[in-house]
Design a protein around this motif. Structure first.
Motif, PDB file in Angstrom:
ATOM      1  N   ARG A  58      14.320 -10.896 -12.264  1.00 48.58           N
ATOM      2  CA  ARG A  58      15.006  -9.735 -11.962  1.00 48.58           C
ATOM      3  C   ARG A  58      14.217  -8.390 -12.427  1.00 48.58           C
ATOM      4  NH1 ARG A  58      20.995 -11.772 -13.796  1.00 48.58           N
ATOM      5  NH2 ARG A  58      21.442 -12.993 -11.914  1.00 48.58           N
ATOM      6  N   PHE A  59      13.589  -8.686 -13.486  1.00 49.18           N
ATOM      7  CA  PHE A  59      12.768  -7.421 -14.081  1.00 49.18           C
ATOM      8  C   PHE A  59      11.536  -7.320 -13.090  1.00 49.18           C
ATOM      9  CE2 PHE A  59       9.610  -5.259 -16.574  1.00 49.18           C
ATOM     10  CZ  PHE A  59      10.393  -4.040 -16.955  1.00 49.18           C
ATOM     11  N   GLY A  60      10.907  -8.270 -12.561  1.00 50.42           N
ATOM     12  CA  GLY A  60       9.884  -8.071 -11.674  1.00 50.42           C
ATOM     13  C   GLY A  60      10.380  -7.719 -10.263  1.00 50.42           C
ATOM     14  N   ARG A  61      11.511  -8.108  -9.928  1.00 49.91           N
ATOM     15  CA  ARG A  61      12.054  -7.547  -8.732  1.00 49.91           C
ATOM     16  C   ARG A  61      12.311  -6.076  -9.042  1.00 49.91           C
ATOM     17  NH1 ARG A  61      16.249 -12.367  -7.791  1.00 49.91           N
ATOM     18  NH2 ARG A  61      14.479 -13.991  -7.013  1.00 49.91           N
ATOM     19  N   HIS A  62      12.900  -5.658 -10.022  1.00 44.69           N
ATOM     20  CA  HIS A  62      13.125  -4.362 -10.337  1.00 44.69           C
ATOM     21  C   HIS A  62      11.855  -3.656 -10.232  1.00 44.69           C
ATOM     22  CE1 HIS A  62      15.089  -0.718 -12.105  1.00 44.69           C
ATOM     23  NE2 HIS A  62      14.116  -0.748 -13.444  1.00 44.69           N
ATOM     24  N   VAL A  63      10.913  -3.931 -10.776  1.00 44.71           N
ATOM     25  CA  VAL A  63       9.634  -3.273 -10.548  1.00 44.71           C
ATOM     26  C   VAL A  63       9.116  -3.056  -9.251  1.00 44.71           C
ATOM     27  CG1 VAL A  63       7.150  -3.264 -11.548  1.00 44.71           C
ATOM     28  CG2 VAL A  63       8.863  -3.877 -13.012  1.00 44.71           C
ATOM     29  N   ARG A  64       9.159  -3.998  -8.536  1.00 49.16           N
ATOM     30  CA  ARG A  64       8.631  -4.133  -7.222  1.00 49.16           C
ATOM     31  C   ARG A  64       9.611  -3.088  -6.246  1.00 49.16           C
ATOM     32  NH1 ARG A  64       6.441  -8.924  -3.767  1.00 49.16           N
ATOM     33  NH2 ARG A  64       5.844  -7.703  -1.842  1.00 49.16           N
ATOM     34  N   ALA A  65      10.977  -2.981  -6.491  1.00 47.86           N
ATOM     35  CA  ALA A  65      11.656  -1.978  -5.775  1.00 47.86           C
ATOM     36  C   ALA A  65      11.472  -0.588  -6.294  1.00 47.86           C
ATOM     37  CB  ALA A  65      13.054  -2.451  -5.968  1.00 47.86           C
ATOM     38  N   ASN A  66      10.989  -0.313  -7.346  1.00 46.94           N
ATOM     39  CA  ASN A  66      10.791   0.896  -7.836  1.00 46.94           C
ATOM     40  C   ASN A  66       9.226   1.231  -8.296  1.00 46.94           C
ATOM     41  OD1 ASN A  66      13.512   1.660  -8.028  1.00 46.94           O
ATOM     42  ND2 ASN A  66      13.753  -0.013  -9.424  1.00 46.94           N
ATOM     43  N   LEU A  67       8.221   0.931  -7.444  1.00 49.81           N
ATOM     44  CA  LEU A  67       6.975   0.961  -7.658  1.00 49.81           C
ATOM     45  C   LEU A  67       6.641   2.517  -7.938  1.00 49.81           C
ATOM     46  CD1 LEU A  67       5.394  -1.381  -5.117  1.00 49.81           C
ATOM     47  CD2 LEU A  67       5.433  -1.770  -7.534  1.00 49.81           C
ATOM     48  N   GLU A  68       6.962   3.346  -7.311  1.00 54.02           N
ATOM     49  CA  GLU A  68       6.567   4.782  -7.352  1.00 54.02           C
ATOM     50  C   GLU A  68       7.187   5.084  -8.599  1.00 54.02           C
ATOM     51  OE1 GLU A  68      10.333   4.191  -5.246  1.00 54.02           O
ATOM     52  OE2 GLU A  68       8.230   3.734  -4.467  1.00 54.02           O
ATOM     53  N   MET A  81       3.425 -15.254  -8.861  1.00 55.57           N
ATOM     54  CA  MET A  81       3.465 -13.789  -9.840  1.00 55.57           C
ATOM     55  C   MET A  81       2.748 -12.710  -9.010  1.00 55.57           C
ATOM     56  SD  MET A  81       1.597 -13.513 -13.445  1.00 55.57           S
ATOM     57  CE  MET A  81       0.094 -14.117 -12.842  1.00 55.57           C
ATOM     58  N   SER A  82       3.683 -11.597  -8.985  1.00 53.81           N
ATOM     59  CA  SER A  82       3.116 -10.285  -8.418  1.00 53.81           C
ATOM     60  C   SER A  82       2.106  -9.621  -9.167  1.00 53.81           C
ATOM     61  CB  SER A  82       4.357  -9.374  -7.936  1.00 53.81           C
ATOM     62  OG  SER A  82       5.181 -10.018  -7.147  1.00 53.81           O
ATOM     63  N   LEU A  83       0.977  -9.122  -8.236  1.00 53.13           N
ATOM     64  CA  LEU A  83      -0.121  -8.408  -8.927  1.00 53.13           C
ATOM     65  C   LEU A  83      -0.004  -7.016  -8.630  1.00 53.13           C
ATOM     66  CD1 LEU A  83      -3.042 -11.117  -9.018  1.00 53.13           C
ATOM     67  CD2 LEU A  83      -1.327 -10.626 -10.926  1.00 53.13           C
ATOM     68  N   TYR A  84      -0.445  -5.951  -9.793  1.00 55.18           N
ATOM     69  CA  TYR A  84      -0.142  -4.526  -9.273  1.00 55.18           C
ATOM     70  C   TYR A  84      -1.538  -3.829  -9.822  1.00 55.18           C
ATOM     71  CZ  TYR A  84       4.538  -5.765  -8.765  1.00 55.18           C
ATOM     72  OH  TYR A  84       5.727  -6.321  -8.406  1.00 55.18           O
ATOM     73  N   GLN A  85      -1.525  -2.755  -9.388  1.00 50.99           N
ATOM     74  CA  GLN A  85      -2.649  -1.648  -9.844  1.00 50.99           C
ATOM     75  C   GLN A  85      -2.245  -0.463 -10.076  1.00 50.99           C
ATOM     76  OE1 GLN A  85      -6.062  -1.848  -7.450  1.00 50.99           O
ATOM     77  NE2 GLN A  85      -5.367  -0.613  -5.718  1.00 50.99           N
ATOM     78  N   ARG A  86      -2.552   0.400 -10.802  1.00 54.50           N
ATOM     79  CA  ARG A  86      -2.215   1.825 -11.107  1.00 54.50           C
ATOM     80  C   ARG A  86      -2.258   2.690  -9.748  1.00 54.50           C
ATOM     81  NH1 ARG A  86      -4.909   5.711 -15.185  1.00 54.50           N
ATOM     82  NH2 ARG A  86      -5.413   6.735 -13.400  1.00 54.50           N
ATOM     83  N   SER A  87      -1.287   3.494  -9.571  1.00 56.13           N
ATOM     84  CA  SER A  87      -1.398   4.148  -8.535  1.00 56.13           C
ATOM     85  C   SER A  87      -2.236   5.367  -8.779  1.00 56.13           C
ATOM     86  CB  SER A  87       0.030   4.642  -8.070  1.00 56.13           C
ATOM     87  OG  SER A  87       0.007   5.588  -7.107  1.00 56.13           O
ATOM     88  N   ALA A  88      -2.951   6.022  -7.843  1.00 61.12           N
ATOM     89  CA  ALA A  88      -3.721   7.278  -8.215  1.00 61.12           C
ATOM     90  C   ALA A  88      -2.958   8.288  -8.509  1.00 61.12           C
ATOM     91  CB  ALA A  88      -4.668   7.461  -6.771  1.00 61.12           C
ATOM     92  N   VAL A  89      -1.616   8.396  -7.975  1.00 64.72           N
ATOM     93  CA  VAL A  89      -0.707   9.513  -8.357  1.00 64.72           C
ATOM     94  C   VAL A  89       0.369   8.835  -9.145  1.00 64.72           C
ATOM     95  CG1 VAL A  89       1.062  11.158  -7.295  1.00 64.72           C
ATOM     96  CG2 VAL A  89      -1.073  10.480  -6.181  1.00 64.72           C
TER      97      VAL A  89
END
Length: 94
Positions: A58-68, A81-89
């Motif tokens: 659920r926490f992973g889904r919460h992060v994926r739903a609120n990326l910005e 497992m979902s992998l992410y990188q920092r947004s430039a903004v």
């Protein structure tokens, strides 16, 4: 912000969830641009290990739903497992 995955305030995992969100907000700006990582690494093992399997999902889904909101970009899936990188903004909300 999408709150549908957040546990109820009286839940056992609510305080840990808040810790995980706070840790995520602190760690994302420190992440080097272009570095790919999982939420588990950003939150830290000591906080992450307090979640049960369902709450981790659920926490992973919460992060994926609120990326910005967290200042992240989805890169790819590695297994389950979902992998992410920092947004430039980086978007900071008080």
């Amino acid at each position: 912000m999408d709150h549908r995955f957040v546990p109820v305030a009286g839940s056992v995992y609510y305080a840990v969830w808040c810790q995980a969100e706070t840790q995520l907000h602190h760690q994302v700006p420190k992440l080097a641009l272009g570095k790919i990582t999982a939420v588990r690494e950003l939150v830290g093992e000591c906080v992450w290990s307090q979640f049960d399997d369902v709450t981790k999902q659920r926490f992973g889904r919460h992060v994926r739903a609120n990326l910005e909101h967290f200042g992240l970009l989805f890169v790819r899936l590695q297994g389950t497992m979902s992998l992410y990188q920092r947004s430039a903004v980086l978007v900071r909300t008080a």
